[in-house]
Scaffold this active site. Structure first.
Site, mmCIF file in Angstrom:
data_model
loop_
_atom_site.group_PDB
_atom_site.id
_atom_site.type_symbol
_atom_site.label_atom_id
_atom_site.label_comp_id
_atom_site.label_asym_id
_atom_site.label_seq_id
_atom_site.Cartn_x
_atom_site.Cartn_y
_atom_site.Cartn_z
ATOM 1 N N MET A 131 0.830 -1.182 0.000
ATOM 2 C CA MET A 131 0.000 0.000 0.000
ATOM 3 C C MET A 131 0.879 1.253 0.000
ATOM 4 O O MET A 131 1.476 1.551 -1.006
ATOM 5 C CB MET A 131 -0.987 -0.069 1.148
ATOM 6 C CG MET A 131 -2.074 -1.110 0.876
ATOM 7 S SD MET A 131 -3.179 -1.439 2.249
ATOM 8 C CE MET A 131 -2.205 -2.582 3.195
ATOM 9 N N CYS A 132 1.076 1.955 1.089
ATOM 10 C CA CYS A 132 1.826 3.222 1.077
ATOM 11 C C CYS A 132 3.302 3.001 1.431
ATOM 12 O O CYS A 132 3.652 2.046 2.119
ATOM 13 C CB CYS A 132 1.233 4.214 2.065
ATOM 14 S SG CYS A 132 -0.546 4.458 1.885
#
Length: 311
Positions: free
Chosen positions: A1-2
Site C-alpha cells: 500500500m503506502c
C-alpha cells in the site's frame, strides 16, 4: 500500500516523499490550516480539544482527517496503513481518533523530539472509517534530519527514534521490516533487491534505491530524487492485483522540511504542484484546493481559496 522515504543526508535539503495506495481514491483535498483553530479529537465524549499553535499544510482523506502534512516549523507527519493496531487503553488521557493523529501532531509540536516528549498526552483510538477498519502508524521528520516511527502495538506505542529510520511501508511491524531488510545487500545480507510490490519488498527496494541516490546539486534534483524512489515502490492504477493486500497508487506527496515547501503529484496527472508554506505561514484564513484539477501545474500557493473547516 503506502511507502515513505526520507532523504536526510544530502547537502541541499531534508526532503520526504510518500505515496498513497488504497482500493479507492481517498479524494484528497489540499488544506492550509492557520494558527488558532479550535479542534477536537473526534465526536467521542472523552475527545481531546485544543487550539492549534502552528499553521500547517496537508492533505485530507475523505475530508474526515489529515493523512499527510507539514507545519510552519518544518515538522512533517505521515500516516500509513498498519494492520491490527492495538493502542494503549485505559490511560485516562483524552482521546483522538487515528484519522486526526497527523493534524494533532502538526498543530502542537515543532520537532520530532517534542512529539515524543508528549506521546502520552492523548490516547489513540481507531473506530471504523466509512464502515471499514483503518489502522495506522506514524512517520515523523523535522529540519534537523531527525526521524521517528510510532506504532500502536500490543497496547503500547512502540517508537523507533533516530536519523537512521528513513523508510516506512505497511505491515508487518517495523521491527520485522528491519529484520527482513538485514537479509539484503548493502544492509547486512547478500540478497539482491526484490521486485514484488508487497510491503516487505517495497520496504527493501525503497531502502536500496534511497541508499544509492546520487548527490543532488539543487533543490529540484533533491525533490525529484525522493519522488523517483516512491515511484519505484508504487503500483500503477489498473495493475491486476486483486488479493486485497495491494492497491493502486493514487498520489505522491513530498515535504521539503528545510524550505517549507509541500508538493503533490496525482498519478492521474502528468504535473507536479506545490505550495509555499513559508509564504502562507502567517495567514489567518483557512484555505483549500482540490489538487486533482486538470489545469494545475507548478506553484499553486495563490490558487488556494477560502474554505470552511471540514473536520
Amino acid at each position: 500500500m503506502c511507502t515513505r522515504v526520507f532523504w536526510n543526508d544530502n547537502p541541499i535539503a531534508k526532503v520526504t516523499s510518500r505515496c498513497m495506495d488504497w482500493e479507492v481514491s481517498d479524494e484528497p483535498e489540499l488544506w492550509f490550516h492557520p494558527r488558532g483553530l479550535e479542534r477536537s479529537g473526534g465526536s467521542q465524549s472523552d475527545a481531546a480539544t485544543w487550539r492549534s499553535t502552528y499553521s500547517s499544510v496537508g492533505l485530507s482523506m475523505w475530508n474526515i482527517g489529515t493523512s499527510d502534512g507539514m507545519n510552519e516549523k518544518g515538522l512533517a507527519a505521515h500516516a500509513l496503513f498498519l494492520d491490527d493496531i492495538e493502542p494503549p487503553t485505559g490511560t485516562g488521557a483524552p482521546t483522538i481518533t487515528v484519522e486526526l493523529w497527523v493534524q494533532y501532531v502538526l498543530d502542537h509540536f515543532a520537532t520530532v523530539a517534542e512529539v515524543l516528549d508528549h506521546i502520552d498526552d492523548v490516547q489513540l483510538i481507531a473506530p471504523p472509517i466509512r464502515g471499514q477498519y483503518m489502522g495506522a502508524h506514524l512517520a515523523l521528520e523535522d529540519p534537523s534530519g531527525d526521524s521517528a516511527i510510532i506504532e500502536p502495538i500490543n497496547g503500547e506505542l512502540v517508537v523507533h527514534h533516530g536519523k537512521e529510520f528513513t523508510v516506512m511501508a505497511n505491515s508487518p511491524d517495523f521491527d520485522e521490516q528491519l529484520a527482513n531488510l538485514a537479509r539484503y545487500a548493502p544492509f547486512g545480507g547478500d540478497l539482491t533487491p526484490p521486485g514484488d510490490i508487497t510491503s516487505l519488498d517495497r520496504f527493501v527496494r525503497a531502502s536500496y534505491f534511497r541508499h544509492y541516490l546520487p548527490e543532488p546539486t539543487n533543490i529540484a534534483e533533491t525533490v525529484a530524487g525522493v519522488f523517483r524512489v516512491t515511484q519505484n515502490a508504487a503500483v500503477p492504477p489498473g495493475a491486476p492485483y486483486s488479493d486485497g493486500g495491494v492497491y493502486p497508487t493514487w498520489w505522491h506527496a513530498a515535504s521539503d522540511v528545510t524550505n517549507r515547501v509541500y508538493y503533490f503529484w496525482s498519478t492521474l496527472s502528468p504535473s507536479v504542484i506545490w505550495v509555499d508554506l513559508a509564504a502562507l505561514a502567517d495567514g489567518t484564513e483557512l484555505l483549500a484546493l482540490n489538487p486533482r484539477l486538470d489545469d494545475l501545474i507548478g506553484d499553486v500557493t495563490g490558487r488556494l481559496a477560502s474554505a470552511e473547516l471540514a473536520y
